[in-house]
Write a protein that holds these residues in place. Sequence first.
Motif, short mmCIF file in Angstrom:
data_model
loop_
_atom_site.label_atom_id
_atom_site.label_comp_id
_atom_site.label_asym_id
_atom_site.label_seq_id
_atom_site.Cartn_x
_atom_site.Cartn_y
_atom_site.Cartn_z
N ILE A 65 0.78 -1.14 0.05
CA ILE A 65 -0.11 -0.02 -0.17
C ILE A 65 0.87 1.10 0.03
CG2 ILE A 65 -1.75 1.46 1.45
CD1 ILE A 65 -2.91 -1.13 2.36
N GLY A 66 1.96 1.19 0.86
CA GLY A 66 2.83 2.16 0.83
C GLY A 66 3.48 2.83 -0.47
N THR A 67 3.87 1.56 -1.43
CA THR A 67 4.24 1.78 -2.65
C THR A 67 3.30 2.38 -3.61
OG1 THR A 67 6.04 -0.06 -2.45
CG2 THR A 67 5.70 0.70 -4.59
N ALA A 68 2.22 2.09 -3.67
CA ALA A 68 1.08 2.36 -4.35
C ALA A 68 0.84 4.13 -4.02
CB ALA A 68 -0.35 1.69 -4.32
N LEU A 69 1.19 4.27 -2.60
CA LEU A 69 0.77 5.65 -2.20
C LEU A 69 1.77 6.54 -2.64
CD1 LEU A 69 -1.20 7.72 -0.74
CD2 LEU A 69 -0.20 6.86 1.44
N GLU A 70 3.02 6.00 -2.71
CA GLU A 70 4.29 6.77 -3.19
C GLU A 70 3.90 7.31 -4.39
OE1 GLU A 70 7.17 7.90 -2.02
OE2 GLU A 70 6.74 7.51 0.09
N LEU A 71 3.60 6.43 -5.45
CA LEU A 71 3.33 6.62 -6.87
C LEU A 71 2.04 7.64 -7.16
CD1 LEU A 71 3.82 3.00 -8.45
CD2 LEU A 71 5.16 5.22 -8.79
N GLU A 72 0.93 7.32 -6.33
CA GLU A 72 -0.16 8.17 -6.43
C GLU A 72 0.04 9.61 -5.96
OE1 GLU A 72 -2.99 7.28 -8.04
OE2 GLU A 72 -1.80 5.65 -8.50
N THR A 73 0.96 9.75 -4.93
CA THR A 73 1.39 11.16 -4.40
C THR A 73 2.30 11.69 -5.38
OG1 THR A 73 1.22 10.14 -2.27
CG2 THR A 73 2.34 12.32 -2.53
N TYR A 74 3.16 10.89 -6.00
CA TYR A 74 4.10 11.80 -7.06
C TYR A 74 3.30 12.14 -8.31
CZ TYR A 74 7.44 11.59 -10.82
OH TYR A 74 8.15 11.92 -11.94
N TYR A 75 2.38 11.40 -8.61
CA TYR A 75 1.57 12.13 -9.77
C TYR A 75 0.70 13.24 -9.33
CZ TYR A 75 2.81 7.88 -12.21
OH TYR A 75 3.55 6.98 -12.94
N GLN A 76 0.34 13.18 -8.21
CA GLN A 76 -0.52 14.31 -7.49
C GLN A 76 0.41 15.61 -7.56
OE1 GLN A 76 -1.14 14.69 -3.34
NE2 GLN A 76 -3.25 15.59 -3.42
N TRP A 77 1.65 15.37 -7.14
CA TRP A 77 2.60 16.60 -7.05
C TRP A 77 2.92 16.92 -8.52
CZ3 TRP A 77 4.89 19.50 -3.17
CH2 TRP A 77 4.38 19.15 -1.66
N ARG A 78 2.88 16.00 -9.45
CA ARG A 78 3.15 16.29 -10.78
C ARG A 78 2.02 17.25 -11.51
NH1 ARG A 78 6.57 13.12 -14.15
NH2 ARG A 78 5.48 14.00 -15.75
N GLY A 79 0.93 17.39 -10.79
CA GLY A 79 -0.09 18.28 -11.23
C GLY A 79 -1.45 17.35 -11.76
N THR A 323 11.12 14.51 -2.74
CA THR A 323 11.46 13.40 -3.21
C THR A 323 10.58 12.04 -2.87
OG1 THR A 323 13.63 14.13 -3.03
CG2 THR A 323 13.36 11.64 -3.03
N PHE A 324 10.43 11.10 -3.54
CA PHE A 324 9.73 9.89 -3.69
C PHE A 324 10.22 8.78 -3.58
CE2 PHE A 324 7.31 13.41 -5.65
CZ PHE A 324 5.91 13.54 -4.70
N PRO A 325 10.69 8.02 -2.47
CA PRO A 325 11.58 6.92 -2.30
C PRO A 325 10.36 5.77 -2.55
CG PRO A 325 10.91 7.43 -0.14
CD PRO A 325 10.30 8.63 -1.00
N VAL A 326 10.05 5.62 -4.06
CA VAL A 326 8.99 4.77 -4.66
C VAL A 326 9.15 3.42 -4.08
CG1 VAL A 326 7.73 3.82 -6.51
CG2 VAL A 326 8.61 6.21 -6.45
N ARG A 327 10.30 2.70 -4.59
CA ARG A 327 10.49 1.36 -3.99
C ARG A 327 11.92 1.17 -3.54
NH1 ARG A 327 12.33 -3.25 -2.33
NH2 ARG A 327 11.46 -5.22 -3.17
N PRO A 328 12.14 1.48 -2.18
CA PRO A 328 13.67 1.35 -1.65
C PRO A 328 14.04 -0.19 -1.80
CG PRO A 328 12.23 2.50 -0.33
CD PRO A 328 11.49 2.25 -1.32
N PRO A 329 15.16 -0.50 -2.21
CA PRO A 329 16.46 0.43 -2.70
C PRO A 329 16.35 0.55 -4.14
CG PRO A 329 16.92 -1.71 -2.32
CD PRO A 329 15.55 -1.96 -1.86
N PHE A 330 15.17 0.19 -4.72
CA PHE A 330 15.29 -0.04 -6.46
C PHE A 330 14.62 1.09 -7.22
CE2 PHE A 330 14.37 -4.60 -4.98
CZ PHE A 330 15.54 -4.87 -4.80
N GLU A 331 14.05 2.22 -6.63
CA GLU A 331 13.92 3.32 -7.34
C GLU A 331 13.41 4.39 -6.55
OE1 GLU A 331 10.21 4.41 -10.48
OE2 GLU A 331 10.08 2.77 -9.46
#
Length: 556
Positions: A65-79, A323-331
């Motif tokens: 769920i945390g990885t999904a939230l990182e991605l969704e929040t990244y797109y939110q901050w991208r506008g 910064t979005f640590p989307v999937r430590p330590p891979f992305e």
Amino acid sequence: MRQSPRHRLHAALLAIGMAAAAFRPVPAQDSAGTRLTLGGRAPAVTTEAELRAFLDDLETQEFAIGTALELETYYQWRGETTHRVAATARLANDLLNRKDYAAVVDAWRGKVKESTLERRLQLHQRAFMQARADPRSVLALSDLQSAIQDSVERFRYTLGSEHPTETAISEIITTSSDRERRHAAFLVAPQRTAVIGAMVRHAMALGDSIGRQEGYPAGADAGLAFTSLTRDRVLHDLDAFERATRPAYVAMLARVKHDLRVSRVEPWDIDYWLTLQERGVANAYPRKDGIPRLHALFTALGFHADSLPIDVRVWDVPTGGITFPVRPPFEARLLTNPFSGSDFYETLFHEYGHAVNAVLMRPDLSPIFFGGDETPMGEGTAETVGHFAYDRHWIARVAHVTPAQAAALERVGKEQLLLWLRRTICMHAWTEVNAYADLNANLDSLYRDSYQRFVGVEIPTGDYFGNVDMYATGPLYFQSYLYANMIATQFRAAMRETFHVDDLSREPRVAGWLTANVYADGAQVPWSTKIVRATGRPLTVDALVTYLTGDAAATP
């Protein structure tokens, strides 16, 4: 009032920090009851082996769920306007609202022998504090935080016939030679208060209510618990820093008044004066060279910058960078604002420091440790490399300026840092922490008094408190940057002593030192322990005050 270019935060599970909800039993799908199924009740846990299995399953669900939230929040901050931040945050809260899961953790806390297992329990127990409160409050807070962030992303100020973003307003205040235009740009801040002010205050009230239900005296105490800080310590350290740096700061304001030939220094004069100081030395910070210089610096520090899985984007976001640590330590992904001068470089280096931290954790860590260090250390390691933006050795080498010019630019950088720490960090942290003593008090008056104390100038009439979205979307975060700079200066001093060098900007042992002492272990080792392990002593304000003022400071 502009939002500082150095007002940054790295992505987190936005609603987990101060949230709560109740549990409605769901039949387990595993008849043996030995596995934590998705949405299932907690299995019987009677041995350490069963406890490990339970935590492994729980952390897998949190991690997904945390990885999904990182991605969704990244797109939110991208506008993007079609993200699913609110819905995903609800799932994260649903998981941490489980009273039966919390009961397992509480029952085993302090009863296991292995230190890593005990650390996992410690982190889970703190996260599950929210299960003590009304579930409707956490869902309301989660939704409100997402709505505020969306409103901030969409908002545009009105300045005459223009409709600038917050970044554009900041640039006007920082660079425009027209004092009246800077003044007008500063005065637009309350426009956003009309849109988000009521939501910000409501979010703080919800957070306060949740914190009290969790058993804390107030919302400030609840939020600070996630950083291993206390209200008394934060107020003490804010006061100590303010008093220790006051002579240097007052002297700087006197120079602003003299150089700009004004009868009174106003809030919109200070940044412009700093810009003049920087530009008066040399044009050392062309934006087009930022990313190539970033990679060259980190390579010189011993990082494999050409192969690290970090995506770097220059993007107009409502803060300095994120910064979005989307999937430590891979992305990891970062967005950094297109500011002018050293602000662009410092923010870029800082955010890349967050990203490097995320991708250099040990891949075999338990998933809960991938959440990384608590905010003082997370921001501290980012600031450790962010300070290279005005390191005289680095400037002289890459900008091809004389040693005297490089030293002058370093002095300006330190003055910018001093202003930022006093005006944005200490002022907002002092206001926020004290606001929770009585959220029904006159918070605008509190804000104005705090501004006068830390910035040393009077702010014009207007509702500025409600314009600070971070009080709601990043509650109790501001003070992290004061501790971050205490950590950064203490770390840098320790590295120079350990390596027997003055110039760290081309010292390839920096990467290994940071990785071994901080990055690799993620949240497995408490941040206070990491500081002692790396520097040989607990954290104090001394190194930071010495760095900014050149004077040794005895911590009050």
